[in-house]
Design an enzyme around this catalytic site. Structure first.
Site, PDB file in Angstrom:
ATOM      1  N   GLU A   1      43.887  35.401  37.217  1.00 61.65           N
ATOM      2  CA  GLU A   1      45.033  34.942  36.445  1.00 61.65           C
ATOM      3  C   GLU A   1      46.335  35.141  37.214  1.00 61.65           C
ATOM      4  O   GLU A   1      47.195  34.245  37.260  1.00 61.65           O
ATOM      5  CB  GLU A   1      45.096  35.685  35.104  1.00 61.65           C
ATOM      6  CG  GLU A   1      46.179  35.191  34.170  1.00 61.65           C
ATOM      7  CD  GLU A   1      45.988  33.749  33.751  1.00 61.65           C
ATOM      8  OE1 GLU A   1      47.011  33.031  33.604  1.00 61.65           O
ATOM      9  OE2 GLU A   1      44.836  33.308  33.589  1.00 61.65           O
TER      10      GLU A   1
ATOM     11  N   LYS B   1      46.429  32.764  40.254  1.00 60.63           N
ATOM     12  CA  LYS B   1      46.596  31.378  39.788  1.00 60.63           C
ATOM     13  C   LYS B   1      48.054  31.087  39.457  1.00 60.63           C
ATOM     14  O   LYS B   1      48.597  30.036  39.815  1.00 60.63           O
ATOM     15  CB  LYS B   1      45.716  31.141  38.559  1.00 60.63           C
ATOM     16  CG  LYS B   1      45.851  29.758  37.941  1.00 60.63           C
ATOM     17  CD  LYS B   1      44.807  29.523  36.867  1.00 60.63           C
ATOM     18  CE  LYS B   1      44.976  30.442  35.688  1.00 60.63           C
ATOM     19  NZ  LYS B   1      46.168  30.114  34.866  1.00 60.63           N
ATOM     20  N   ASN B   2      48.702  32.030  38.766  1.00 61.15           N
ATOM     21  CA  ASN B   2      50.114  31.843  38.432  1.00 61.15           C
ATOM     22  C   ASN B   2      50.980  31.773  39.679  1.00 61.15           C
ATOM     23  O   ASN B   2      51.907  30.961  39.777  1.00 61.15           O
ATOM     24  CB  ASN B   2      50.594  32.995  37.534  1.00 61.15           C
ATOM     25  CG  ASN B   2      50.034  32.908  36.131  1.00 61.15           C
ATOM     26  OD1 ASN B   2      49.473  31.895  35.724  1.00 61.15           O
ATOM     27  ND2 ASN B   2      50.165  33.990  35.381  1.00 61.15           N
TER      28      ASN B   2
ATOM     29  N   HIS C   1      38.757  38.577  36.344  1.00 66.17           N
ATOM     30  CA  HIS C   1      39.546  37.873  35.331  1.00 66.17           C
ATOM     31  C   HIS C   1      41.036  38.118  35.538  1.00 66.17           C
ATOM     32  O   HIS C   1      41.846  37.186  35.515  1.00 66.17           O
ATOM     33  CB  HIS C   1      39.112  38.351  33.941  1.00 66.17           C
ATOM     34  CG  HIS C   1      39.829  37.701  32.804  1.00 66.17           C
ATOM     35  ND1 HIS C   1      39.237  36.747  31.997  1.00 66.17           N
ATOM     36  CD2 HIS C   1      41.087  37.851  32.324  1.00 66.17           C
ATOM     37  CE1 HIS C   1      40.106  36.349  31.088  1.00 66.17           C
ATOM     38  NE2 HIS C   1      41.235  37.016  31.259  1.00 66.17           N
TER      39      HIS C   1
END
Length: 392
Positions: A261, A264-265, A257
Protein backbone atom coordinates in the site's frame (compact mmCIF):
# COMPACT_ATOMS: atom_id res chain seq x y z
CA UNK A 1 -23.06 24.33 12.96
CA UNK A 2 -26.81 24.71 13.08
CA UNK A 3 -27.12 23.06 9.67
CA UNK A 4 -24.98 20.13 10.84
CA UNK A 5 -27.19 19.65 13.91
CA UNK A 6 -30.29 19.85 11.74
CA UNK A 7 -28.85 17.25 9.38
CA UNK A 8 -27.95 15.00 12.31
CA UNK A 9 -31.50 15.26 13.63
CA UNK A 10 -32.87 14.40 10.21
CA UNK A 11 -30.58 11.37 9.97
CA UNK A 12 -31.57 10.25 13.46
CA UNK A 13 -35.17 10.35 12.30
CA UNK A 14 -34.17 8.29 9.25
CA UNK A 15 -32.58 5.71 11.52
CA UNK A 16 -35.76 5.45 13.57
CA UNK A 17 -37.80 5.13 10.39
CA UNK A 18 -35.46 2.41 9.12
CA UNK A 19 -35.93 0.56 12.39
CA UNK A 20 -39.65 0.50 11.71
CA UNK A 21 -39.15 -0.85 8.20
CA UNK A 22 -38.01 -4.29 9.31
CA UNK A 23 -34.23 -4.02 9.30
CA UNK A 24 -33.64 -4.69 13.00
CA UNK A 25 -32.24 -8.01 14.19
CA UNK A 26 -35.47 -8.99 15.90
CA UNK A 27 -37.30 -8.69 12.57
CA UNK A 28 -35.15 -11.38 10.98
CA UNK A 29 -33.93 -13.65 13.77
CA UNK A 30 -35.55 -15.38 16.70
CA UNK A 31 -35.74 -13.73 20.10
CA UNK A 32 -33.53 -16.52 21.45
CA UNK A 33 -30.74 -15.75 18.98
CA UNK A 34 -30.99 -11.98 19.51
CA UNK A 35 -30.89 -12.35 23.30
CA UNK A 36 -27.91 -14.69 23.03
CA UNK A 37 -26.04 -12.18 20.83
CA UNK A 38 -26.50 -9.32 23.27
CA UNK A 39 -25.67 -11.54 26.25
CA UNK A 40 -22.40 -12.57 24.60
CA UNK A 41 -21.69 -8.96 23.68
CA UNK A 42 -21.49 -8.19 27.42
CA UNK A 43 -18.62 -10.64 27.85
CA UNK A 44 -14.98 -9.53 27.70
CA UNK A 45 -12.90 -10.45 24.67
CA UNK A 46 -9.60 -12.27 25.25
CA UNK A 47 -6.60 -10.95 23.36
CA UNK A 48 -3.56 -12.99 22.37
CA UNK A 49 -0.05 -12.01 21.24
CA UNK A 50 2.16 -13.06 18.37
CA UNK A 51 4.52 -14.74 20.85
CA UNK A 52 1.59 -16.73 22.32
CA UNK A 53 0.58 -17.92 18.83
CA UNK A 54 4.18 -18.93 18.14
CA UNK A 55 4.63 -20.81 21.41
CA UNK A 56 1.25 -22.52 21.15
CA UNK A 57 1.64 -23.57 17.54
CA UNK A 58 5.28 -24.64 17.65
CA UNK A 59 4.26 -28.27 18.12
CA UNK A 60 0.69 -28.66 16.83
CA UNK A 61 0.05 -32.01 18.47
CA UNK A 62 -3.49 -33.32 18.78
CA UNK A 63 -3.97 -32.03 22.34
CA UNK A 64 -2.92 -28.50 21.43
CA UNK A 65 -5.22 -28.43 18.40
CA UNK A 66 -8.11 -29.44 20.64
CA UNK A 67 -7.23 -26.70 23.14
CA UNK A 68 -7.03 -24.18 20.30
CA UNK A 69 -10.44 -25.24 19.00
CA UNK A 70 -11.93 -25.01 22.51
CA UNK A 71 -10.56 -21.48 22.88
CA UNK A 72 -11.98 -20.40 19.50
CA UNK A 73 -15.30 -22.08 20.24
CA UNK A 74 -15.65 -19.82 23.28
CA UNK A 75 -13.93 -16.68 21.98
CA UNK A 76 -15.24 -16.24 18.43
CA UNK A 77 -18.94 -15.92 19.38
CA UNK A 78 -17.98 -13.17 21.86
CA UNK A 79 -16.03 -11.23 19.23
CA UNK A 80 -18.75 -11.69 16.60
CA UNK A 81 -21.49 -10.60 19.02
CA UNK A 82 -19.63 -7.37 19.83
CA UNK A 83 -19.58 -6.49 16.15
CA UNK A 84 -23.25 -7.44 15.58
CA UNK A 85 -24.30 -5.24 18.50
CA UNK A 86 -22.38 -2.33 16.98
CA UNK A 87 -23.72 -2.93 13.48
CA UNK A 88 -27.24 -2.84 14.91
CA UNK A 89 -26.82 0.63 16.40
CA UNK A 90 -24.81 2.78 13.99
CA UNK A 91 -25.57 6.50 13.60
CA UNK A 92 -26.80 8.38 10.52
CA UNK A 93 -28.88 5.45 9.29
CA UNK A 94 -25.78 3.42 8.40
CA UNK A 95 -27.22 0.31 10.07
CA UNK A 96 -30.05 0.28 7.52
CA UNK A 97 -27.86 0.37 4.41
CA UNK A 98 -28.28 -2.85 2.39
CA UNK A 99 -24.56 -3.64 2.27
CA UNK A 100 -24.19 -3.10 6.01
CA UNK A 101 -27.18 -5.38 6.63
CA UNK A 102 -25.52 -8.03 4.47
CA UNK A 103 -22.35 -7.86 6.58
CA UNK A 104 -24.38 -7.96 9.80
CA UNK A 105 -26.24 -11.06 8.64
CA UNK A 106 -22.95 -12.80 7.77
CA UNK A 107 -21.79 -12.18 11.34
CA UNK A 108 -25.09 -13.41 12.78
CA UNK A 109 -24.97 -16.60 10.70
CA UNK A 110 -21.41 -17.33 11.83
CA UNK A 111 -22.41 -16.61 15.43
CA UNK A 112 -25.35 -19.03 15.20
CA UNK A 113 -23.23 -21.79 13.67
CA UNK A 114 -20.57 -21.47 16.35
CA UNK A 115 -23.09 -21.37 19.20
CA UNK A 116 -24.94 -24.42 17.90
CA UNK A 117 -21.73 -26.43 17.50
CA UNK A 118 -21.30 -28.85 20.44
CA UNK A 119 -18.34 -28.57 22.77
CA UNK A 120 -15.05 -29.79 21.31
CA UNK A 121 -13.95 -32.84 23.31
CA UNK A 122 -11.76 -34.93 21.05
CA UNK A 123 -9.84 -35.00 17.77
CA UNK A 124 -12.93 -35.87 15.75
CA UNK A 125 -14.82 -32.89 17.16
CA UNK A 126 -11.82 -30.66 16.45
CA UNK A 127 -11.67 -31.77 12.82
CA UNK A 128 -15.36 -31.00 12.28
CA UNK A 129 -14.93 -27.67 14.04
CA UNK A 130 -12.02 -26.78 11.74
CA UNK A 131 -14.23 -27.44 8.72
CA UNK A 132 -16.77 -25.02 10.17
CA UNK A 133 -14.02 -22.44 10.62
CA UNK A 134 -13.01 -22.85 6.97
CA UNK A 135 -16.62 -22.20 5.95
CA UNK A 136 -16.82 -19.08 8.15
CA UNK A 137 -13.46 -17.83 6.86
CA UNK A 138 -14.72 -18.01 3.26
CA UNK A 139 -18.04 -16.38 4.15
CA UNK A 140 -16.32 -13.29 5.53
CA UNK A 141 -13.83 -12.84 2.68
CA UNK A 142 -15.58 -9.80 1.19
CA UNK A 143 -16.49 -7.96 4.39
CA UNK A 144 -14.16 -5.01 3.70
CA UNK A 145 -15.41 -4.06 0.21
CA UNK A 146 -19.07 -4.74 1.05
CA UNK A 147 -18.86 -2.56 4.17
CA UNK A 148 -16.97 0.04 2.13
CA UNK A 149 -19.86 0.21 -0.32
CA UNK A 150 -22.34 0.80 2.50
CA UNK A 151 -20.17 3.60 3.88
CA UNK A 152 -19.73 5.07 0.38
CA UNK A 153 -23.50 5.19 0.01
CA UNK A 154 -23.75 7.12 3.27
CA UNK A 155 -20.97 9.44 2.10
CA UNK A 156 -22.89 10.27 -1.08
CA UNK A 157 -25.98 11.12 0.96
CA UNK A 158 -24.05 13.38 3.32
CA UNK A 159 -21.51 14.94 0.98
CA UNK A 160 -23.56 18.05 0.30
CA UNK A 161 -24.48 18.80 3.88
CA UNK A 162 -21.83 17.34 6.21
CA UNK A 163 -18.07 17.14 5.71
CA UNK A 164 -16.31 13.87 6.34
CA UNK A 165 -14.46 15.45 9.28
CA UNK A 166 -17.83 15.85 11.01
CA UNK A 167 -18.29 12.08 11.42
CA UNK A 168 -15.74 11.01 14.05
CA UNK A 169 -18.10 8.35 15.40
CA UNK A 170 -18.19 6.61 12.01
CA UNK A 171 -14.40 6.59 11.81
CA UNK A 172 -14.08 5.28 15.36
CA UNK A 173 -16.54 2.49 14.61
CA UNK A 174 -14.76 1.47 11.40
CA UNK A 175 -11.36 1.46 13.11
CA UNK A 176 -12.69 -0.91 15.77
CA UNK A 177 -14.67 -3.02 13.30
CA UNK A 178 -11.77 -3.60 10.93
CA UNK A 179 -9.29 -4.17 13.77
CA UNK A 180 -11.64 -6.83 15.13
CA UNK A 181 -11.87 -8.40 11.67
CA UNK A 182 -8.08 -8.61 11.40
CA UNK A 183 -8.02 -10.41 14.76
CA UNK A 184 -10.83 -12.82 13.92
CA UNK A 185 -9.26 -13.79 10.60
CA UNK A 186 -5.83 -14.13 12.19
CA UNK A 187 -7.15 -16.52 14.86
CA UNK A 188 -9.19 -18.59 12.42
CA UNK A 189 -6.49 -18.56 9.73
CA UNK A 190 -3.82 -19.60 12.22
CA UNK A 191 -5.85 -22.56 13.47
CA UNK A 192 -6.65 -23.72 9.93
CA UNK A 193 -3.02 -23.33 8.84
CA UNK A 194 -1.79 -25.50 11.72
CA UNK A 195 -3.69 -28.36 10.07
CA UNK A 196 -1.95 -27.90 6.76
CA UNK A 197 1.57 -29.05 5.91
CA UNK A 198 3.86 -26.00 5.96
CA UNK A 199 3.92 -24.36 2.54
CA UNK A 200 7.38 -23.01 3.32
CA UNK A 201 10.11 -23.84 5.79
CA UNK A 202 10.10 -22.06 9.17
CA UNK A 203 6.35 -21.41 9.15
CA UNK A 204 4.15 -21.95 12.20
CA UNK A 205 0.71 -21.56 10.73
CA UNK A 206 0.56 -18.11 9.15
CA UNK A 207 3.66 -16.91 11.01
CA UNK A 208 7.09 -17.07 9.41
CA UNK A 209 9.60 -17.50 12.24
CA UNK A 210 12.34 -16.23 9.90
CA UNK A 211 10.48 -13.53 8.00
CA UNK A 212 12.86 -11.37 5.97
CA UNK A 213 11.53 -7.78 5.92
CA UNK A 214 13.74 -6.92 2.94
CA UNK A 215 12.52 -9.99 1.05
CA UNK A 216 8.83 -9.35 1.71
CA UNK A 217 9.31 -5.68 0.82
CA UNK A 218 10.86 -6.64 -2.51
CA UNK A 219 7.89 -8.89 -3.32
CA UNK A 220 5.48 -6.07 -2.41
CA UNK A 221 7.48 -3.62 -4.55
CA UNK A 222 7.35 -5.97 -7.53
CA UNK A 223 3.57 -6.32 -7.19
CA UNK A 224 3.04 -2.57 -6.77
CA UNK A 225 5.26 -1.69 -9.75
CA UNK A 226 3.46 -4.25 -11.89
CA UNK A 227 0.12 -2.58 -11.14
CA UNK A 228 1.58 0.89 -11.71
CA UNK A 229 2.97 -0.20 -15.07
CA UNK A 230 -0.39 -1.62 -16.08
CA UNK A 231 -2.44 1.38 -14.96
CA UNK A 232 -0.05 4.26 -15.64
CA UNK A 233 2.15 2.92 -18.42
CA UNK A 234 5.29 3.40 -16.33
CA UNK A 235 6.65 2.85 -12.84
CA UNK A 236 9.48 4.66 -11.02
CA UNK A 237 12.33 2.58 -9.63
CA UNK A 238 12.35 1.55 -5.97
CA UNK A 239 15.66 1.08 -4.16
CA UNK A 240 15.79 -1.13 -1.06
CA UNK A 241 18.33 -0.54 1.71
CA UNK A 242 18.59 -3.21 4.39
CA UNK A 243 20.16 -6.55 5.21
CA UNK A 244 18.30 -9.25 3.23
CA UNK A 245 19.60 -11.91 5.62
CA UNK A 246 17.98 -10.30 8.68
CA UNK A 247 14.86 -12.14 9.88
CA UNK A 248 12.33 -12.00 12.71
CA UNK A 249 8.98 -13.71 13.46
CA UNK A 250 6.07 -12.03 11.68
CA UNK A 251 3.09 -12.67 9.40
CA UNK A 252 4.39 -12.11 5.83
CA UNK A 253 0.93 -11.47 4.37
CA UNK A 254 0.36 -8.60 6.84
CA UNK A 255 3.73 -7.06 6.06
CA UNK A 256 3.20 -7.45 2.32
CA UNK A 257 -0.19 -5.76 2.59
CA UNK A 258 1.21 -2.71 4.39
CA UNK A 259 4.33 -2.22 2.27
CA UNK A 260 2.40 -2.79 -0.94
CA UNK A 261 0.00 0.00 0.00
CA UNK A 262 2.76 2.47 0.92
CA UNK A 263 4.82 1.77 -2.19
CA UNK A 264 1.75 1.90 -4.43
CA UNK A 265 0.90 5.36 -3.13
CA UNK A 266 4.47 6.57 -3.64
CA UNK A 267 4.65 5.16 -7.15
CA UNK A 268 1.45 6.94 -8.11
CA UNK A 269 2.60 10.26 -6.62
CA UNK A 270 6.05 10.19 -8.26
CA UNK A 271 4.72 9.04 -11.62
CA UNK A 272 2.05 11.74 -11.72
CA UNK A 273 4.50 14.48 -10.72
CA UNK A 274 7.09 13.61 -13.35
CA UNK A 275 4.80 12.31 -16.09
CA UNK A 276 5.22 15.39 -18.28
CA UNK A 277 8.79 16.11 -17.26
CA UNK A 278 11.87 15.53 -19.40
CA UNK A 279 13.70 14.36 -16.26
CA UNK A 280 13.77 10.79 -15.08
CA UNK A 281 11.58 10.34 -11.97
CA UNK A 282 13.76 9.97 -8.84
CA UNK A 283 13.70 6.50 -7.31
CA UNK A 284 11.61 5.75 -4.25
CA UNK A 285 13.79 4.70 -1.30
CA UNK A 286 12.78 1.93 1.08
CA UNK A 287 14.93 1.51 4.19
CA UNK A 288 14.70 -1.41 6.66
CA UNK A 289 16.20 -0.56 10.07
CA UNK A 290 16.72 -3.10 12.86
CA UNK A 291 16.17 -1.87 16.40
CA UNK A 292 16.14 -3.78 19.66
CA UNK A 293 12.39 -3.33 20.09
CA UNK A 294 11.13 -2.35 16.63
CA UNK A 295 11.81 -3.05 13.01
CA UNK A 296 11.21 0.21 11.14
CA UNK A 297 10.56 0.44 7.42
CA UNK A 298 10.73 3.88 5.83
CA UNK A 299 9.31 4.58 2.37
CA UNK A 300 10.52 7.93 1.00
CA UNK A 301 9.41 9.53 -2.24
CA UNK A 302 9.74 12.83 -4.07
CA UNK A 303 6.16 12.85 -5.29
CA UNK A 304 5.40 16.41 -4.23
CA UNK A 305 3.91 15.65 -0.82
CA UNK A 306 0.59 16.98 0.40
CA UNK A 307 -0.41 20.05 2.42
CA UNK A 308 -0.46 19.65 6.20
CA UNK A 309 -4.18 20.37 6.12
CA UNK A 310 -4.65 17.21 4.06
CA UNK A 311 -2.81 14.83 6.41
CA UNK A 312 -5.80 14.08 8.70
CA UNK A 313 -7.83 13.05 5.65
CA UNK A 314 -5.35 10.28 4.89
CA UNK A 315 -6.57 8.35 7.95
CA UNK A 316 -10.30 8.65 7.35
CA UNK A 317 -12.50 6.10 5.62
CA UNK A 318 -14.47 8.77 3.80
CA UNK A 319 -11.73 10.37 1.74
CA UNK A 320 -9.83 9.25 -1.32
CA UNK A 321 -7.99 10.89 -4.21
CA UNK A 322 -8.80 7.99 -6.53
CA UNK A 323 -11.97 7.52 -8.51
CA UNK A 324 -14.59 5.61 -6.56
CA UNK A 325 -15.09 2.03 -7.78
CA UNK A 326 -18.81 2.61 -7.25
CA UNK A 327 -18.71 4.72 -10.40
CA UNK A 328 -17.73 1.69 -12.46
CA UNK A 329 -19.36 -1.32 -10.86
CA UNK A 330 -22.77 -2.55 -9.93
CA UNK A 331 -23.36 -1.77 -6.27
CA UNK A 332 -24.68 -5.24 -5.55
CA UNK A 333 -21.35 -6.80 -6.48
CA UNK A 334 -18.17 -6.88 -4.45
CA UNK A 335 -15.56 -9.47 -5.21
CA UNK A 336 -12.41 -7.89 -3.80
CA UNK A 337 -10.89 -9.90 -1.00
CA UNK A 338 -8.72 -8.20 1.57
CA UNK A 339 -6.31 -10.80 2.86
CA UNK A 340 -3.67 -10.49 0.18
CA UNK A 341 -2.25 -7.45 -1.58
CA UNK A 342 -5.72 -6.07 -2.14
CA UNK A 343 -6.24 -2.96 -4.20
CA UNK A 344 -8.90 -0.88 -2.53
CA UNK A 345 -8.07 2.36 -4.31
CA UNK A 346 -11.20 4.43 -4.58
CA UNK A 347 -12.57 3.30 -1.24
CA UNK A 348 -9.99 5.36 0.67
CA UNK A 349 -9.17 2.40 2.90
CA UNK A 350 -5.56 1.62 2.05
CA UNK A 351 -3.72 3.70 4.63
CA UNK A 352 -6.15 3.44 7.58
CA UNK A 353 -6.37 -0.35 7.26
CA UNK A 354 -2.60 -0.64 6.84
CA UNK A 355 -2.20 1.27 10.11
CA UNK A 356 -4.57 -1.21 11.78
CA UNK A 357 -2.46 -4.13 10.52
CA UNK A 358 0.62 -2.44 12.00
CA UNK A 359 -1.07 -1.78 15.35
CA UNK A 360 -2.52 -5.30 15.58
CA UNK A 361 0.85 -6.72 16.68
CA UNK A 362 1.99 -3.62 18.59
CA UNK A 363 3.44 -1.53 15.76
CA UNK A 364 2.29 1.67 14.11
CA UNK A 365 2.28 3.64 10.88
CA UNK A 366 2.91 7.36 10.51
CA UNK A 367 3.20 9.74 7.57
CA UNK A 368 5.33 12.88 7.38
CA UNK A 369 4.90 15.08 4.33
CA UNK A 370 6.91 17.97 2.91
CA UNK A 371 4.57 19.87 0.62
CA UNK A 372 6.33 20.63 -2.63
CA UNK A 373 8.88 17.85 -2.17
CA UNK A 374 7.67 14.44 -1.05
CA UNK A 375 6.47 12.09 1.67
CA UNK A 376 8.07 9.78 4.21
CA UNK A 377 6.08 6.87 5.63
CA UNK A 378 7.37 5.13 8.77
CA UNK A 379 6.13 1.61 9.40
CA UNK A 380 7.04 0.34 12.89
CA UNK A 381 6.81 -3.39 13.61
CA UNK A 382 7.10 -4.72 17.16
CA UNK A 383 10.07 -7.08 17.19
CA UNK A 384 9.37 -8.71 20.55
CA UNK A 385 5.94 -10.10 19.65
CA UNK A 386 4.73 -9.69 23.23
CA UNK A 387 1.93 -7.15 22.67
CA UNK A 388 -1.64 -8.42 22.99
CA UNK A 389 -4.21 -7.65 20.31
CA UNK A 390 -5.70 -4.15 20.75
CA UNK A 391 -9.28 -5.39 20.85
CA UNK A 392 -12.02 -2.79 20.34
Amino acid sequence: MASVLAQSSRLAAQTLKAANQGVRLIDHFSREVVDDIFACALKKQTGVSLKYMLDFGSKPIERQLILSAQFLHNELPVRLSHRVAELENLPYGLSAKPHVLKVRDWYVESFRELRSFPKVKDASDELHFTRLLQHIYRRHTNVVPVMAMGVAELKRELSRSIGVEDLPDIHQFLDGFYMSRIGIRMLIGQHIALHEPPQRENHIGLIDTKCSPAGVCQDAIDDARSICLREKGGAPEVTVYGDPSFTFPYVPSHLHHMVFELVKNSLRAVHDRFEDSDNEPPPIRLVVAEGEEDITIKVSDEGGGIPRSGLPKMWTYLYTTAKSPLDDMDRSQATEGSDGPSVLAGYGYGLPISRLYARYFGGDLSIISMEGYGTDAYLHLNRLGNVQEPLP
